[in-house]
Design a protein around this motif. Structure first.
Motif, mmCIF file in Angstrom:
data_model
loop_
_atom_site.group_PDB
_atom_site.id
_atom_site.type_symbol
_atom_site.label_atom_id
_atom_site.label_comp_id
_atom_site.label_asym_id
_atom_site.label_seq_id
_atom_site.Cartn_x
_atom_site.Cartn_y
_atom_site.Cartn_z
ATOM 1 N N ASP A 53 104.456 45.966 57.851
ATOM 2 C CA ASP A 53 104.486 45.096 59.107
ATOM 3 C C ASP A 53 105.309 43.966 58.538
ATOM 4 O O ASP A 53 105.654 42.878 59.674
ATOM 5 C CB ASP A 53 103.251 44.647 59.757
ATOM 6 N N ASP A 54 105.351 43.556 57.394
ATOM 7 C CA ASP A 54 106.244 42.238 56.787
ATOM 8 C C ASP A 54 107.630 42.458 57.247
ATOM 9 O O ASP A 54 108.230 41.482 57.163
ATOM 10 C CB ASP A 54 106.010 42.123 55.382
ATOM 11 N N LEU A 55 107.961 43.840 57.806
ATOM 12 C CA LEU A 55 109.428 43.739 58.105
ATOM 13 C C LEU A 55 109.705 43.158 59.637
ATOM 14 O O LEU A 55 110.925 43.079 60.117
ATOM 15 C CB LEU A 55 109.895 45.268 57.963
ATOM 16 N N ILE B 284 110.604 51.331 51.150
ATOM 17 C CA ILE B 284 110.077 51.680 49.657
ATOM 18 C C ILE B 284 109.520 50.057 49.190
ATOM 19 O O ILE B 284 108.669 49.770 48.543
ATOM 20 C CB ILE B 284 111.096 52.019 48.878
ATOM 21 N N ALA B 285 110.510 49.168 49.565
ATOM 22 C CA ALA B 285 110.191 47.699 48.945
ATOM 23 C C ALA B 285 109.098 47.186 49.581
ATOM 24 O O ALA B 285 107.948 46.567 49.280
ATOM 25 C CB ALA B 285 111.350 46.744 49.145
ATOM 26 N N ALA B 286 108.857 47.322 50.942
ATOM 27 C CA ALA B 286 107.708 46.818 52.014
ATOM 28 C C ALA B 286 106.377 47.567 51.567
ATOM 29 O O ALA B 286 105.322 46.878 51.674
ATOM 30 C CB ALA B 286 108.137 46.836 53.463
ATOM 31 N N MET B 287 106.551 48.535 51.184
ATOM 32 C CA MET B 287 105.291 49.472 50.977
ATOM 33 C C MET B 287 104.686 49.186 49.811
ATOM 34 O O MET B 287 103.434 49.259 49.191
ATOM 35 C CB MET B 287 105.544 51.049 51.003
ATOM 36 N N GLY C 217 116.749 43.808 46.376
ATOM 37 C CA GLY C 217 117.148 42.819 47.418
ATOM 38 C C GLY C 217 116.083 42.798 48.645
ATOM 39 O O GLY C 217 115.829 41.541 48.907
ATOM 40 N N HIS C 218 115.813 44.031 49.133
ATOM 41 C CA HIS C 218 114.732 43.960 50.009
ATOM 42 C C HIS C 218 113.372 43.280 49.504
ATOM 43 O O HIS C 218 112.702 42.594 50.106
ATOM 44 C CB HIS C 218 114.431 45.369 50.574
ATOM 45 N N ALA C 219 113.213 43.517 48.336
ATOM 46 C CA ALA C 219 111.817 43.337 47.505
ATOM 47 C C ALA C 219 111.949 41.651 47.475
ATOM 48 O O ALA C 219 111.067 40.907 47.900
ATOM 49 C CB ALA C 219 111.703 43.959 46.318
ATOM 50 N N ALA C 220 113.027 40.938 47.088
ATOM 51 C CA ALA C 220 113.034 39.661 46.894
ATOM 52 C C ALA C 220 113.064 38.984 48.475
ATOM 53 O O ALA C 220 112.220 37.956 48.129
ATOM 54 C CB ALA C 220 114.465 39.373 46.293
ATOM 55 N N MET C 221 113.621 39.464 49.448
ATOM 56 C CA MET C 221 113.745 38.851 50.584
ATOM 57 C C MET C 221 111.906 38.953 51.341
ATOM 58 O O MET C 221 111.601 37.957 52.114
ATOM 59 C CB MET C 221 114.483 39.636 51.759
ATOM 60 N N LEU C 222 111.454 40.015 50.979
ATOM 61 C CA LEU C 222 110.001 40.050 51.396
ATOM 62 C C LEU C 222 109.069 39.294 50.517
ATOM 63 O O LEU C 222 107.838 39.500 50.857
ATOM 64 C CB LEU C 222 109.745 41.703 51.465
#
Length: 394
Positions: free
Chosen positions: A115-117, A243-246, A266-271
């Protein structure tokens, strides 16, 4: 094109056999509408996400089907060609045939980290397998398809040790690092999760069909694309955000300068996910991406499972800060490995395995760690030599 039937009876019939488990959302029309949306949109479609968040999945579908000149015209032009009742029915039938389950927000099985997405979150997820405890610590381990023996060795060992602590290992089931991570987690009986870029009924890569079956037995295989959907370049890139959000933390094990794993980082950093990378030899192009994560993303330098557990905020046993229990158990095997190596004659992994009496995969893992410790080097042709301690030279 025939009209999509959103009545309660039709919706209930359409999703029959696709639900299960406790705490599932009870409104069959809303659930069915989310299944339809998963057929209509490409992963991460924020316009669909905003509309569904505002009025609900079923009402959003009715708005789209009603047409009219409004701000949704451009989005509607993307969605309407896919709004084929026969195509929706085919996707749901394919899901039933492969035993997939439809998971929507509000279900107990829904991974809340997703849901953080926000607007880019999937409208629904498709799952094969038992699933994993939603509150268990989760670590995404990712890396290159064209992995080295060193990279695969680190991946197997790191995943095995993390899974043994109860952490869920998440990856993308690709060749190379991803596959090594899944195998490492499975080797300890731990939980592992694979995210696919196509439907869960289409194992990809085909060479990992057996591995994906094993993952589904103890963990889960997930996708946001419906059954029957093919993996595409865009879907691979978009899959990385899941994958990053999970995960609670993301670790890049081996990656080149432009590896797709950096997209996940990059997705992990943004999240705001914790981010780490395994260092490699400074001369190795295969680890250049990991060094970028350490330098440009301020990633944590990961050299053991203890480092990852520390990233997760877990209590690390004192013995884990020093020599790993696994290292002690492998002392005899390491001795056999170095008995089979020579500082002057380069030997292939197969030759080292034959001389030491080790299985090829075990020899490759130990060679990877020996390279990390500076005790072995690999030639350009992939052959290995031992390094005399303290000399820095073969």
């Amino acid at each position: 094109m025939s009209t999509l039937d959103l009545s309660e009876g039709s919706a209930r019939e359409a999703i029959e056999g696709l639900r299960g488990g406790g705490g599932v959302v009870s409104d069959p029309v809303e659930v069915y509408a989310r299944a339809v949306w998963s057929v209509l949109v490409e992963p991460g479609d924020s316009e669909a996400g905003v509309l569904i968040a505002a009025v609900g999945a079923a009402a959003a579908l009715r708005v789209v089907m009603a047409g009219g000149g409004d701000a949704l015209d451009r989005a509607r032009s993307r969605w309407m060609p896919r709004l084929q009742p026969s195509a929706v029915a085919a996707a749901l039938d394919a899901a039933r045939r492969c035993g997939a389950r439809l998971v929507v927000p509000g279900d107990d099985a829904w991974p809340s980290r997703i849901d953080d997405l926000e607007a880019h979150a999937p409208v629904a997820l498709w799952r094969r397998g038992r699933g994993t405890p939603p509150d268990a610590p989760a670590v995404a381990l990712v890396g290159a398809r064209a992995a080295t023996a060193y990279g695969e060795g680190v991946a197997v060992d790191l995943a095995a040790e993390l899974a043994a602590t109860g952490a869920v290992v998440i990856s993308g089931a690709a060749y190379g690092i991803d596959g090594a991570c899944h195998r490492g987690a499975l080797s300890t009986g731990g939980g592992t999760v694979a995210f696919l870029a196509g439907g869960v009924d289409r194992p990809y890569p085909r060479g990992h069909e057996g591995l994906l079956e094993r993952i589904a037995t103890t963990g889960a295989v997930w996708s946001e694309t419906p059954c029957g959907a093919a993996p595409t370049k865009w879907r691979f890139l978009s899959r990385n955000r899941l994958i990053a959000a999970m995960a609670d933390a993301v670790v890049v094990i081996e990656a080149g300068w432009r590896s797709g794993s950096l997209n996940t980082a990059g997705h992990a950093a943004m999240l705001g996910r914790r981010l780490g990378a395994v260092p490699g030899p400074i001369t190795s192009a295969a680890s250049a991406g990991c060094h970028r994560v350490l330098r440009e993303f301020d990633g944590v330098c990961v050299t053991s499972a203890a480092d990852v557990l520390e990233m997760l905020g877990a209590d690390v046993p004192p013995e884990s800060a020093g020599e790993s229990p696994v290292d002690g158990a492998k002392t005899d095997d390491t001795t056999r490995l170095f008995d089979a190596l020579s500082p002057r004659s380069a030997r292939s992994v197969e030759d080292v395995a034959r001389r030491s009496g080790l299985a090829r995969d075990d020899a490759a893992v130990l060679l990877g760690f020996a390279e990390l410790e500076g005790r072995a080097v690999r030639d350009d042709d992939g052959a290995w030599r031992s390094v005399t301690r303290g000399s820095g030279r073969p």
